[in-house]
Enzyme design. Sequence first.
Site, PDB file in Angstrom:
ATOM      1  N   SER A   1     -12.291  -2.265   9.622  1.00 27.53           N
ATOM      2  CA  SER A   1     -10.860  -2.046   9.788  1.00 27.53           C
ATOM      3  C   SER A   1     -10.626  -0.885  10.753  1.00 27.53           C
ATOM      4  O   SER A   1     -11.118  -0.905  11.882  1.00 27.53           O
ATOM      5  CB  SER A   1     -10.222  -1.791   8.419  1.00 27.53           C
TER       6      SER A   1
ATOM      7  N   ARG B   1       1.779   1.769  -0.871  1.00 31.80           N
ATOM      8  CA  ARG B   1       0.509   1.195  -1.302  1.00 31.80           C
ATOM      9  C   ARG B   1       0.674  -0.255  -1.758  1.00 31.80           C
ATOM     10  O   ARG B   1      -0.180  -1.101  -1.465  1.00 31.80           O
ATOM     11  CB  ARG B   1      -0.081   2.024  -2.439  1.00 31.80           C
TER      12      ARG B   1
ATOM     13  N   ASP C   1      -8.769 -13.249   6.555  1.00 29.59           N
ATOM     14  CA  ASP C   1      -8.195 -11.944   6.890  1.00 29.59           C
ATOM     15  C   ASP C   1      -7.027 -12.169   7.842  1.00 29.59           C
ATOM     16  O   ASP C   1      -7.203 -12.383   9.037  1.00 29.59           O
ATOM     17  CB  ASP C   1      -9.267 -11.072   7.547  1.00 29.59           C
TER      18      ASP C   1
ATOM     19  N   HIS D   1      -8.537  -9.343   3.972  1.00 22.57           N
ATOM     20  CA  HIS D   1      -9.028  -8.178   4.716  1.00 22.57           C
ATOM     21  C   HIS D   1     -10.018  -7.352   3.890  1.00 22.57           C
ATOM     22  O   HIS D   1     -10.954  -6.763   4.438  1.00 22.57           O
ATOM     23  CB  HIS D   1      -7.846  -7.311   5.145  1.00 22.57           C
ATOM     24  N   ASP D   2      -9.836  -7.302   2.592  1.00 25.30           N
ATOM     25  CA  ASP D   2     -10.715  -6.519   1.730  1.00 25.30           C
ATOM     26  C   ASP D   2     -12.138  -7.049   1.686  1.00 25.30           C
ATOM     27  O   ASP D   2     -13.021  -6.408   1.106  1.00 25.30           O
ATOM     28  CB  ASP D   2     -10.164  -6.485   0.293  1.00 25.30           C
TER      29      ASP D   2
END
Length: 367
Positions: A140, A210, A307, A340-341
């Site tokens: 990232s 968040r 992602d 994405h994680d």
Amino acid sequence: MSFDQALPLQSGGTLAPYQLTYETYGSLNAKRDNAVLICHALNASHHVAGVYPGQEKSEGWWDNMIGPGKPVDTNRFFVIGVNNLGSCFGSTGPMHVNPLTGRIYGADFPVVTVEDWVDAQARLVQALGIEQLAAVMGGSLGGMQALSWSLQYPERIRHAVVIASAPNLNAENIAFNEVARRAIVTDPDFHGGHFYAHEVVPHRGLRIARMLGHITYLSDDVMNSKFGRKLQSGEAFKYSTQDIEFQIESYLRYQGEKFSEYFDANTYLLITRALDYFDPAAAYQGNLQAALARAKAHFLMVSFTTDWRFTPARSREMVEALVANQRQVSYAEIDAPHGHDAFLLEDPRYLSLVRAYFERIAKEDLA
């Protein structure tokens, strides 16, 4: 490590003195050529692997990747994890005292960029007596730093490992960052970034930032399989419209609450702005091939099919530009459901790929 020499910043300002907090894993070999620098993303730190003695829940954020016998094997490599300037985990940042004024920096902390972080990291690496890194690696925002290393210090890096990243943010990503920032700066407890003086924390803004960010890190498949439309209590219409009704709501509120207890609001603003600003092709009229012509490193690039924050297409842009410059590039697009994680999670194909790449480095570069 403390630095007294002023660090010139992309904004035109300088920062001095400053401190970089870092950790190392493994041993530097006699030739001092087995060092691997790990660059962190938005809310991570220098603590990339292992557990602190007596602190059971202190596992490093990339512990599945780095350590003895792991893909980045610390029996072979000397791994450096560094906390970036402006972060809130030890390195000089907005919550520290400005030596020129005697007051906490707060909103007065200077704007920092990916390039500034790389310059600071280069000074740290030099201070450790390392002339050339075996590799710089990150996912990232960390991947952006690895790419920038190959452009800013092409002679000081042999390999760049760029995972789930991009050569710049598209408009949608900048928009997500701006909504998150607005949630923070409009919190009544933000006080223009000088909330430290008021002895408060803009918890509400941090929670919302968040929650929004966490949604973008996950794929639709993962959210549906994990939560679907499950009710928190199993019974509809039990709560008011302001209460938690669905399990996904409970999960996001938990993530937001936890984040707001440990992360600094000004740091969030600084780091998301650094993400927005990064664009090495900007100085070349948007020509990425021209921008990447300076790179001399060998590259491993990895993307994940689900992602949607940093899509595989963005990785392919970098791969194509590097190939056009006749650079050596290995590229893998992993069919993973995690969004994405995925770059942080357990995926045997992904971890095996990284392991094989570093085994090749060890065999060919460290023999």
